[in-house]
Design a protein around this motif. Sequence first.
Motif, PDB file in Angstrom:
ATOM      1  N   ILE A 196     157.912  13.845 146.531  1.00  0.00           N
ATOM      2  CA  ILE A 196     156.240  13.936 146.582  1.00  0.00           C
ATOM      3  C   ILE A 196     155.687  12.650 147.457  1.00  0.00           C
ATOM      4  O   ILE A 196     156.394  11.631 147.141  1.00  0.00           O
ATOM      5  N   THR A 197     154.832  13.190 148.228  1.00  0.00           N
ATOM      6  CA  THR A 197     154.160  12.033 148.725  1.00  0.00           C
ATOM      7  C   THR A 197     152.687  11.883 148.296  1.00  0.00           C
ATOM      8  O   THR A 197     151.942  12.712 147.719  1.00  0.00           O
ATOM      9  N   PHE A 198     152.129  10.420 148.774  1.00  0.00           N
ATOM     10  CA  PHE A 198     151.000  10.112 147.998  1.00  0.00           C
ATOM     11  C   PHE A 198     149.897  10.312 149.245  1.00  0.00           C
ATOM     12  O   PHE A 198     150.234   9.804 150.342  1.00  0.00           O
ATOM     13  N   ASN A 199     148.711  10.650 149.002  1.00  0.00           N
ATOM     14  CA  ASN A 199     147.656  10.714 150.118  1.00  0.00           C
ATOM     15  C   ASN A 199     146.671   9.676 149.592  1.00  0.00           C
ATOM     16  O   ASN A 199     145.801   9.962 148.502  1.00  0.00           O
ATOM     17  N   LEU A 200     146.437   8.378 149.995  1.00  0.00           N
ATOM     18  CA  LEU A 200     145.729   7.592 149.507  1.00  0.00           C
ATOM     19  C   LEU A 200     144.511   7.319 150.308  1.00  0.00           C
ATOM     20  O   LEU A 200     144.423   7.209 151.595  1.00  0.00           O
ATOM     21  N   ASN A 201     143.247   7.360 149.810  1.00  0.00           N
ATOM     22  CA  ASN A 201     142.016   7.100 150.586  1.00  0.00           C
ATOM     23  C   ASN A 201     141.095   6.182 149.812  1.00  0.00           C
ATOM     24  O   ASN A 201     140.720   6.467 148.658  1.00  0.00           O
ATOM     25  N   ILE A 202     140.595   5.190 150.377  1.00  0.00           N
ATOM     26  CA  ILE A 202     139.736   4.286 149.743  1.00  0.00           C
ATOM     27  C   ILE A 202     138.458   4.042 150.603  1.00  0.00           C
ATOM     28  O   ILE A 202     138.512   3.784 151.921  1.00  0.00           O
ATOM     29  N   ASN A 203     137.306   4.160 150.155  1.00  0.00           N
ATOM     30  CA  ASN A 203     136.012   3.993 150.691  1.00  0.00           C
ATOM     31  C   ASN A 203     136.075   2.476 151.161  1.00  0.00           C
ATOM     32  O   ASN A 203     136.306   1.462 150.533  1.00  0.00           O
TER      33      ASN A 203
END
Length: 395
Positions: free
Chosen positions: A265-272
Amino acid sequence: MQTISENEIPRLLQLAELNLDYVSLKEEFNGLAELAARITGTPISHINLIDALHQWTIGDFGFPSTITPREETVCQFTILNNAHLEVKDLKSDLRFKEKDFVTQSPYLKYYYGIPIHLRGHNIGSLCVIDTKENEISSDKIKLLEIIAKEVTERIKLKNNMQQMTEKNLKLWKHYKMLAHDIRGPIGGISGLAEIILEQEDDLDMAEYFSNLKLMKESSDSVLHLVNDLMSEFTAEGAFNNDITIKEFAEQLLSLFQSQAHSKQITFNLNINPNLHKIKIPKNKFLQIIGNLVSNSIKFSPMKSEIQIHFELLQSENKTIVIRIKDFGIGMTQDQMSEVLSDKLHSTLGTAGEVGNGFGIHFVKLLVDELKGKFSIHSEVGKGCEFIIQLPMINS
């Protein structure tokens, strides 16, 4: 097979109230783990704390570990009551015979565990483990009990020191604010007193009392500020803003990378970008978001993706929104209602992972404690999205 005590929710809340940074405790407890191993002649010893979904190893010797799914541990049974747990042959015990740590390296065979008891609850365990047959004498067991009590005392001390540090930091900040805020009123009092002294002979009574009234208002303002400061310290600070969101996200991915990797499983991280330097209470956030990420991994298929987003509420800039979205099996409306309740509800994961049914309800309790909002959006066969809204404490 029952692995949850009747007082599980109070136990979890007691553990959360300690507000411990599990990852940073090893320097404090590795020595005690080694001592336990040396006393018993076992090659492995762990000191563990157990939350809703994970076992956190805060001290280890002989076999490094940090985080393990709760259902993959022996210590989940140790904390069920106050008695010690001895398993002479893990391979012949139905609860453990098929576990990877028995059938694969390090091929564990013997286990002896003692609950770590704090304020009426078993929050974790001290255990010694061997890869061959072993038998621990009563004298050595008494020494293990002493080590377990020392673990408890150090945890209490750690918690007390942390509370004192938070209070001192808060006090320092308030002193700076107070110094700034009282400068104006005190300057006003001094100025009015100077006017009265300079015009002592020419000042009529009406003007004199008018100036006294202004001085009284200024002094009351100072008194009000001091009273506010004193009342502020009658309650303990609720937050420990000790890590930025960017740092937190990096640690989060590092902790759960191994669990995700086992299912590709891969993580898709997004931070403002506006949130990168915002500080958050790391320990509470880790318990909240970590449990949800672990839940998403559990119910996601192989080679899928989990999205983690840190956003600002568009209508204002004082609320952090965290979204954890998976593309797993999803939930019906009835299932969502059940997992948010305090009823025990457990479902096997996509790879047969066993849960305990308390994880999401526990998350909701922690979010409520932080005066936030928690919701779930889901559709069967399309996954779940967990949405958390929390007030921004420190910018």
